[in-house]
Each structure stands twice: as C-alpha cells, then as structure tokens.
Design an enzyme around this catalytic site. Sequence first.
Site, short mmCIF file in Angstrom:
data_model
loop_
_atom_site.label_atom_id
_atom_site.label_comp_id
_atom_site.label_asym_id
_atom_site.label_seq_id
_atom_site.Cartn_x
_atom_site.Cartn_y
_atom_site.Cartn_z
N LYS A 237 0.78 -1.16 0.21
CA LYS A 237 -0.05 -0.14 0.02
C LYS A 237 0.71 1.39 -0.41
O LYS A 237 0.52 2.23 -0.86
CB LYS A 237 -0.83 0.08 0.98
CG LYS A 237 -1.91 -1.25 0.98
CD LYS A 237 -2.82 -1.06 2.20
CE LYS A 237 -3.80 -2.63 2.82
NZ LYS A 237 -4.40 -2.42 3.60
N GLY A 353 -12.52 -5.51 4.54
CA GLY A 353 -13.93 -6.02 4.91
C GLY A 353 -14.68 -6.07 3.71
O GLY A 353 -14.82 -5.44 2.67
#
Length: 373
Positions: A237, A353
């Site tokens: 990231k 999620g």
Amino acid sequence: MKYSESKDVMTPSGNRGPKTINIVLFGIGNVGGTLIKQIEEAQPRFLAKGLQIHIPVIANSNTAFFAKPNAEKGWEAGFKSFGFPQFIQDIFKFVKENELKNLIAVDATASADLVGEYFSLIENGFHIVSANKIANTLDVAFYTKLRDTLKKHHRRFLYETNVGAGLPVIETIKNLHDSGERITRIRGVFSGSLSYIFNRFSAEEKSFADILKEASENGYTEPDAREDLSGNDVARKLLILARELDLKREFEDVKVDSLIPTQLNGKTSVNEFKRRIDELNPTFENKKNQQAKGHVLRYVGELSVTEERLDVKLVSTPADSPLGQLKGADSLIEIYSDSYKKQPLVIQGAGAGKEVTARGVLGDIVKLAENLI
Ligand SMILES: NC(=O)C1=CN([C@@H]2O[C@H](COP(=O)(O)OP(=O)(O)OC[C@H]3O[C@@H](n4cnc5c(N)ncnc54)[C@H](OP(=O)(O)O)[C@@H]3O)[C@@H](O)[C@H]2O)C=CC1
Ligand SMILES: N[C@@H](CC=O)C(=O)O
C-alpha cells in the site's frame, strides 16, 4: 456460445437503450461474491440513470461460467453445473463472438498469474478494475509498461481499493498531487485486518491466534493471512501511494518489520501455518506486556516523501492518541502537505471487509462506465 444483450430495455425515464457495461469477473471469494450481490441489488438504481451492468463471465482459479443476460441472481447454481475450465483465450473468443462492448475485467483475486494476463486483456479491449495490489507493486519496469500499454490501447485501469479498501485514499492523494500540492508525509494504520487484530488484542484478554482466526473468518485478511502479518500488504500500500506521487521506488525499498516469528515464516505452507497458528501467542503476549501503562499496539506505515523513506512497523502508542483510539477494522491515514502542515488531512473508516471493498470496486466500475459510450 450465444449471449444476447437486452438492448431494447426501456429505462424508467422513457429512453430506449441504457448504456450496457460488460464485466468479466475474476474472483468470487469475499470481494467478488459480494460485488455480484451489490450489482444485482443496485441494478434498478443504475437503470434509472441509463446504465445496465451485466456480468457475462464469472471465473475463479479453475472454472469460468458464461452466463445469460441478467443471470446474476442464480449464478452459483449455473457456475456449479455449467462452468468450464477457465482459459483466458475462451473468454476472449466468447466476448468477440458475442460482440460484447464496454468490457471491464474486474480482478477480485490476489493472483499474480492473472496480473500476467493484464496485457492480453487490454489488447483484447478490456478496461481493468482491480482490488488486487500485485500489478501496482511489481517492479517499476512492469508498472511503466502497463501504463504505456493502457495508453496505446486507450484503456483505463482503476484500483481505488488497493489502499484503504472502500476509503477514497488514492483519489484524494492523486487529486492533491495532480493539482500541484506538495505532499510531504503519509502516515497511519493502513491494514484493516491488523487494525482489527491489534484493536481487539490490546483491549481484550483473548489470544492473538483466536483473534487472527476471527479476522480471517470476517474476510478482513488476505487469502493468505501471512501477507498481512509479514507486513507485505502494508508495504504494498505504501509503495502504491509512493508511485502515485511519482516516486519510482521498488518493493525492496520498503523497510518492513515482519510480525511472523522466524520458525513460521517463508517455508511453511498455508495449511501448516494455520495448524501452528497458536505458536504466535507467546510473541504477542510479550509485546503486549512489555508496554508502558496505558499504551496499545498498532501496526503503522509511514511514507516520508521528502526523505523518500517507506517504513512499516509495530508501535506502542498511548491509548488516548488518534491511532490508539481506533476501533473495529478501521484504517486511519494522515496526509501532511504544504496546505495541511500542522493538522493533517485525515481519512478514517473501515480499511477492510467484503462489503466496503466490493462497494469501492463498484465505485470504480461506475466511474469508468461514465466515460464509456
Ligand atoms: N478482503 C478485503 O477486505 C480486501 C481485499 N482486497 C483485495 O481483494 C482481493 C480478493 O480478496 P478476497 O475476496 O478477500 O479473497 P478470497 O480468497 O476470498 O477470494 C479470492 C478469489 O480469487 C479467485 N482466484 C484466485 N486465482 C484466480 C485466477 N487466476 N483467476 C480467477 N480467479 C482466481 C479464487 O478462486 P479459487 O477459490 O478457485 O482459488 C477466489 O474466488 C485480494 O487481492 C485482496 O488484497 C482489497 C481490499 C480489501
Ligand atoms: N488485508 C487487507 C485487506 C485489504 O487490502 C487489510 O487488512 O487491509
């Protein structure tokens, strides 16, 4: 195989022919499976705006299902009964034979093999939307070649969910950078799964291994949870953000503090790692107990743009600090720049999620669709 698009659907506004987008979906796990559901549920809203999203091909690592229009509802049964062995050439043949336009390949896998097919997807007319971080974190030569190929074939590649899942991190950073803002530092908790794990581990009397298992069951971790624990996922990231800021750094340039004890690192299989997961407990109990009073553990990434330094490490921070107060699977990302010098621009919310990530992928699809005819 014949696939006839419903070209004569009447939109609620009375116009004929909504704009049809054809998705070839790779990956039907947490993110891909949820994406199909979200598309199906949002279809009336899309249609009201003159947009129709079809998913004529749904694939996992070994099977491809060539669906009928509007077959999203019962796709699981069709996939089981009528799936074919998955070969990319069959997919190209199918979209060509059926003259499918506005093609978007959605990568909801963590597969390096699929990333190897991006060039042929682009050459065969596909735009790409990806939750998979691999394409953006291979070496700079690959990164540049991918962008050159996209430019040559007038295709687009969107990947907002690569950092912060559904949070608008890449878009915000890109907008600031492209408008001339000098970003100096980006810091925070980038991993939703490690946020969930350390938020709970710091506050509860539960073992580290049990919480890790729950994070996995909730769909927060990578398909191989060691990608999170090793720090590789956070490192990816940071590297993606660095490259958005035109820093041509390599994965090896990220200094990473791995959380995997050496005996479980590298050579064990995923299944063996899962079997021996309790071996993680003593390491983390020690780390928890060695902290100063009122402190909690957080796994933090920092990109110092001015020093071109990328660091990923476990820190002990006061429980009442912004990072210390994190809950659930929240990410918190602070962006410092010339305009946001003392008080950073902060992006906070669920950083992992299946629902938030699938929604972020769908956001990219809709954004891309807006520019298609
Ligand atoms: N979960 C999250 O919160 C977030 C996830 N992401 C990213 O989304 C991606 C998917 O994550 P998630 O849904 O949780 O993973 P899952 O493990 O739940 O699902 C992965 C899916 O990819 C399929 N797959 C693997 N290789 C291939 C291939 N070569 N071609 C087609 N399909 C393939 C798998 O099929 P099979 O079962 O046959 O192996 C499976 O259906 C990852 O890259 C992850 O980093 C990004 C942001 C947040
Ligand atoms: N494993 C990742 C999921 C999204 O990229 C995370 O925890 O952030």
